[in-house]
Design a protein around this motif. Structure first.
Motif: not given
Length: 234
Positions: A168-176, A208-211
């Motif tokens: 997806s060519k991204c470097n950020y993830v939010i887990l939920a 990871i920005l947040d969970h």
């Protein structure tokens, strides 16, 4: 004599529809009345009041009616397979819409984004872990379920998560992940495993920005509550 033989339900549907049209929302309707109107398109020649009451009595709320499986709905007297499938379709359509709405948001609008993510877990009976992938501009690209089961016990395929991120060519993830038991308080294992994932993903240049811990009607942000240090540098 004519009045004695008059059907008390005659014109009832029209009155209910007119009431809704004038009110323009459902705030003045009881749950069984909403359920009754929900059934109108699928029960054409019969009063739906009795079936609506039976559904609310069986599942205790309209929300749980919408969250019930096809098999559970069919177990209610008066229901049939077609009605059960139609109610299930309404639920899935709502979830689909919430997910698409989340993908149109950005991390800069956290409250709306997090609410959309929360709604994407509606009526989910099992714990699932979802990864929301964001571009460098913090635009949501997509969200994917990456595991099912207790968060810290779930077999999270790290290579899958890395591959999703790179593709997806991204470097950020939010887990939920959701807590079907109704509590949005993270367990000690949730916190420990989140920190472990933060450290591991940083090896791949992924942050990871947040969970989020999700329940049916609220969420908890580990970042906002400072339960986890997401800017981990080993």
């Amino acid at each position: 004599m004519d009045n004695e033989n008059k059907n008390p339900h005659e014109g009832h549907r029209e009155r209910m529809r007119n009431r809704f049209e004038q009110a323009k929302d459902l705030s003045s309707f009881s749950e069984h009345e909403v359920a009754e109107m929900l059934l109108y398109p699928y029960v054409s020649r019969k009063n739906t009041n009795e079936l609506a009451h039976a559904l609310i009595e069986r599942f205790h709320s309209l929300e749980r009616v919408l969250g019930a499986s096809i098999e559970e709905l069919e177990s209610v007297e008066g229901m049939n397979h077609n009605i059960a499938v139609s109610i299930s379709f309404i639920r899935q359509m709502m979830i689909y819409t919430y997910k698409k709405n989340a993908e149109m948001l950005t991390f800069n609008n956290k409250d709306e984004l997090y609410k959309a993510v929360m709604r994407s877990f509606l009526w989910e009976p099992k714990e699932k872990v979802r990864a929301i992938l964001l571009s460098n501009a913090l635009q949501v690209i997509k969200s994917e379920v990456i595991a099912t089961g207790d968060f810290y016990k779930a077999e999270i395929d790290l290579s899958l998560l890395v591959r999703l991120t790179l593709n997806s060519k991204c470097n950020y993830v939010i887990l939920a992940h959701n807590h079907p038991n109704g509590s949005c308080i993270p367990s000690e294992q949730d916190i420990i495993f989140t920190e472990k994932l933060c450290r591991k993903l940083r090896e791949y240049g992924i942050k990871i920005l947040d969970h989020l811990i999700i329940t049916d009607n609220k969420y908890l942000s580990m970042s906002d509550t400072m339960m986890v240090e997401f800017n981990i540098n080993d």
